[in-house]
Design a protein around this motif. Structure first.
Motif, PDB file in Angstrom:
ATOM      1  N   HIS A 189       2.683  -1.972   5.013  1.00  0.00           N
ATOM      2  CA  HIS A 189       3.695  -2.501   4.089  1.00  0.00           C
ATOM      3  C   HIS A 189       3.898  -1.567   2.903  1.00  0.00           C
ATOM      4  CE1 HIS A 189       6.083  -5.386   1.847  1.00  0.00           C
ATOM      5  NE2 HIS A 189       5.243  -5.282   0.827  1.00  0.00           N
ATOM      6  N   VAL A 190       2.792  -1.066   2.346  1.00  0.00           N
ATOM      7  CA  VAL A 190       2.897  -0.159   1.197  1.00  0.00           C
ATOM      8  C   VAL A 190       3.685   1.083   1.571  1.00  0.00           C
ATOM      9  CG1 VAL A 190       1.567   1.404  -0.280  1.00  0.00           C
ATOM     10  CG2 VAL A 190       0.853  -0.976  -0.017  1.00  0.00           C
ATOM     11  N   LYS A 191       3.383   1.688   2.721  1.00  0.00           N
ATOM     12  CA  LYS A 191       4.071   2.916   3.112  1.00  0.00           C
ATOM     13  C   LYS A 191       5.540   2.664   3.432  1.00  0.00           C
ATOM     14  CE  LYS A 191       3.086   6.506   3.375  1.00  0.00           C
ATOM     15  NZ  LYS A 191       3.237   7.545   2.307  1.00  0.00           N
ATOM     16  N   HIS A 192       5.867   1.446   3.871  1.00  0.00           N
ATOM     17  CA  HIS A 192       7.273   1.120   4.129  1.00  0.00           C
ATOM     18  C   HIS A 192       8.025   0.875   2.828  1.00  0.00           C
ATOM     19  CE1 HIS A 192      10.832  -0.553   6.031  1.00  0.00           C
ATOM     20  NE2 HIS A 192      10.721  -1.621   5.243  1.00  0.00           N
ATOM     21  N   ARG A 193       7.419   0.108   1.935  1.00  0.00           N
ATOM     22  CA  ARG A 193       8.129  -0.263   0.706  1.00  0.00           C
ATOM     23  C   ARG A 193       8.042   0.819  -0.358  1.00  0.00           C
ATOM     24  NH1 ARG A 193       7.317  -5.807  -2.908  1.00  0.00           N
ATOM     25  NH2 ARG A 193       9.248  -5.559  -4.113  1.00  0.00           N
ATOM     26  N   PHE A 194       6.897   1.495  -0.427  1.00  0.00           N
ATOM     27  CA  PHE A 194       6.702   2.540  -1.441  1.00  0.00           C
ATOM     28  C   PHE A 194       6.299   3.837  -0.735  1.00  0.00           C
ATOM     29  CE2 PHE A 194       5.176  -1.557  -3.286  1.00  0.00           C
ATOM     30  CZ  PHE A 194       6.196  -1.759  -4.216  1.00  0.00           C
ATOM     31  N   PRO A 195       7.217   4.509  -0.065  1.00  0.00           N
ATOM     32  CA  PRO A 195       6.858   5.694   0.725  1.00  0.00           C
ATOM     33  C   PRO A 195       6.298   6.834  -0.106  1.00  0.00           C
ATOM     34  CG  PRO A 195       9.253   5.436   0.579  1.00  0.00           C
ATOM     35  CD  PRO A 195       8.660   4.183   0.036  1.00  0.00           C
ATOM     36  N   TRP A 196       6.447   6.768  -1.421  1.00  0.00           N
ATOM     37  CA  TRP A 196       5.947   7.822  -2.301  1.00  0.00           C
ATOM     38  C   TRP A 196       4.465   7.653  -2.629  1.00  0.00           C
ATOM     39  CZ3 TRP A 196       4.560   5.061  -6.661  1.00  0.00           C
ATOM     40  CH2 TRP A 196       5.242   3.867  -6.890  1.00  0.00           C
ATOM     41  N   VAL A 197       3.844   6.571  -2.164  1.00  0.00           N
ATOM     42  CA  VAL A 197       2.412   6.354  -2.415  1.00  0.00           C
ATOM     43  C   VAL A 197       1.581   7.275  -1.531  1.00  0.00           C
ATOM     44  CG1 VAL A 197       0.527   4.694  -2.094  1.00  0.00           C
ATOM     45  CG2 VAL A 197       2.607   4.002  -3.298  1.00  0.00           C
ATOM     46  N   ASP A 198       0.583   7.931  -2.123  1.00  0.00           N
ATOM     47  CA  ASP A 198      -0.270   8.896  -1.415  1.00  0.00           C
ATOM     48  C   ASP A 198      -1.640   8.338  -1.056  1.00  0.00           C
ATOM     49  OD1 ASP A 198       1.448  11.414  -1.826  1.00  0.00           O
ATOM     50  OD2 ASP A 198       1.219  10.682  -3.880  1.00  0.00           O
ATOM     51  N   MET A 199      -2.097   7.306  -1.765  1.00  0.00           N
ATOM     52  CA  MET A 199      -3.444   6.785  -1.579  1.00  0.00           C
ATOM     53  C   MET A 199      -3.426   5.276  -1.758  1.00  0.00           C
ATOM     54  SD  MET A 199      -6.871   7.640  -3.882  1.00  0.00           S
ATOM     55  CE  MET A 199      -7.180   9.246  -3.123  1.00  0.00           C
TER      56      MET A 199
ATOM     57  N   ILE B 163       0.137  -5.983  -5.136  1.00  0.00           N
ATOM     58  CA  ILE B 163       0.142  -4.551  -4.830  1.00  0.00           C
ATOM     59  C   ILE B 163       0.477  -3.832  -6.126  1.00  0.00           C
ATOM     60  CG2 ILE B 163       1.271  -2.718  -3.532  1.00  0.00           C
ATOM     61  CD1 ILE B 163       1.876  -4.805  -1.361  1.00  0.00           C
ATOM     62  N   ILE B 164      -0.348  -2.848  -6.483  1.00  0.00           N
ATOM     63  CA  ILE B 164      -0.231  -2.197  -7.792  1.00  0.00           C
ATOM     64  C   ILE B 164      -0.047  -0.696  -7.586  1.00  0.00           C
ATOM     65  CG2 ILE B 164      -1.313  -1.905 -10.054  1.00  0.00           C
ATOM     66  CD1 ILE B 164      -3.179  -4.288  -9.236  1.00  0.00           C
ATOM     67  N   PRO B 165       1.196  -0.227  -7.381  1.00  0.00           N
ATOM     68  CA  PRO B 165       1.426   1.205  -7.213  1.00  0.00           C
ATOM     69  C   PRO B 165       1.650   1.891  -8.562  1.00  0.00           C
ATOM     70  CG  PRO B 165       3.431  -0.007  -6.697  1.00  0.00           C
ATOM     71  CD  PRO B 165       2.424  -1.021  -7.185  1.00  0.00           C
ATOM     72  N   VAL B 166       0.913   2.962  -8.811  1.00  0.00           N
ATOM     73  CA  VAL B 166       1.064   3.701 -10.071  1.00  0.00           C
ATOM     74  C   VAL B 166       1.072   5.198  -9.777  1.00  0.00           C
ATOM     75  CG1 VAL B 166      -0.027   1.953 -11.525  1.00  0.00           C
ATOM     76  CG2 VAL B 166      -1.435   3.698 -10.463  1.00  0.00           C
ATOM     77  N   GLU B 167       1.828   5.936 -10.590  1.00  0.00           N
ATOM     78  CA  GLU B 167       1.837   7.389 -10.498  1.00  0.00           C
ATOM     79  C   GLU B 167       0.783   7.973 -11.428  1.00  0.00           C
ATOM     80  OE1 GLU B 167       5.705   9.122 -11.139  1.00  0.00           O
ATOM     81  OE2 GLU B 167       5.899   9.445  -8.969  1.00  0.00           O
TER      82      GLU B 167
END
Length: 313
Positions: free
Chosen positions: A29-39, A224-228
């Protein structure tokens, strides 16, 4: 130098069913919704919950499944931790899995939560690893951050980000939020403290930047907590000062004082040996942590108590 993105997963964890399947769904789900996530980073003991009876040798079936998830989605994966059976002892160990599905490091928790986390053996190695074209990352687990020497050591080894999976289900979570902020700002690091929910904790994960600002604090449910991560900012602030002010790592480097408390034969810490044994209050008459039957018997008793409490609720 590219930006590097990490998604912390505050997931509902079951103590009685495997959670790896759900972890795989989250990564997809993370890679589909936030493809810019690396880890992707999960909470402590997310895979199987808090029962040491599910300890496996490493490499093992659970770790292999996690490696397959990382390789399938081409992502760095820190699956929180698993109980590892090694040389007849149980460790709380976090594998570091690269996007090719390879385990490049394993970190074992330095400070089991004694006297409550009985029967778990402490690790004795610090772990940092490099992400190509990004930066250096260190790992600690849960109670480790209560000992500031842990985070300071990782920072001294060059860590610019600290990944900190935790499983806090107790009333001291508020204190840990303060420790997370202090750990970030005193060591000029990004600090990602990811907790679970359900049997895996009370949530309230927190992500703090190297100047001590809170980037996100979660609630009590799944998130889900995506951060740069801006590695250049870490380096700039370490050079010029956080918020244009203090440069604590340089001051620590240039210190005139030593710390004799860390020399076990200095005698400076004699007061600590007046505090009595490290036991639960109701066990204060015992002189040792392990009762009859050894550590695994204690683990079995704790697991039975957990199962009984869940069946009554």
């Amino acid at each position: 130098m590219k930006r590097f993105a990490i998604a912390g997963i505050q997931m509902s964890v079951s103590a009685f069913e495997e959670n790896i399947t759900r972890m795989g769904h989250y990564v997809a789900h993370v890679k589909h919704r936030f493809p810019w996530v690396d880890m992707v980073l999960f909470s402590e003991l997310a895979a199987y919950g808090p029962s040491p009876l599910k300890a496996e040798t490493m490499p093992g079936d659970a770790e292999q499944r996690l490696c397959q998830i990382a390789a399938q989605h081409g992502i760095w994966l820190i699956p929180g931790s698993l109980f590892e059976l090694r040389d007849g002892q149980v460790f709380n160990t976090s594998p570091v899995i690269n996007p090719q599905g390879e385990v490049i490091a394993r970190f074992s928790k330095l400070f089991p939560f004694l006297p409550y986390e009985k029967g778990i053996t402490a690790g004795d190695q610090f772990v940092v690893f490099d992400v190509p074209d990004a930066g250096r990352i260190g790992i600690s687990i849960c109670y480790d951050m209560w000992f500031p020497e842990t985070t300071r050591t990782l920072a001294a080894m060059g860590a610019e980000v600290i990944l900190h999976p935790t499983m806090t289900d107790t009333i001291d979570r508020e204190v840990e939020l303060a420790i997370a902020r202090a750990s970030a700002v005193t060591n000029q690091v990004y600090f990602l403290d990811i907790n679970g929910v359900g049997d895996g904790g009370v949530g309230r994960s927190i992500v703090v930047d190297p100047a001590g600002y809170v980037l996100h604090q979660a609630g009590n449910g799944p998130e889900i907590i995506p951060v740069e991560i801006d590695f250049e900012r870490v380096r700039h602030e370490r050079e010029r000062g956080l918020r244009g002010l203090g440069q604590p790592l340089k001051s620590f480097r240039d210190r005139r004082c030593d710390f004799p408390v860390y020399q076990r034969d200095s005698g400076l810490d004699s007061y600590l040996y007046q505090l009595g044994p490290l036991t639960k209050p109701e066990d204060h008459h015992q002189g040792e942590l392990s009762g009859p039957g050894g550590p695994m018997a204690e683990i079995k008793a704790d697991s039975d108590a957990l199962a009984a409490s869940q069946s009554q609720s």
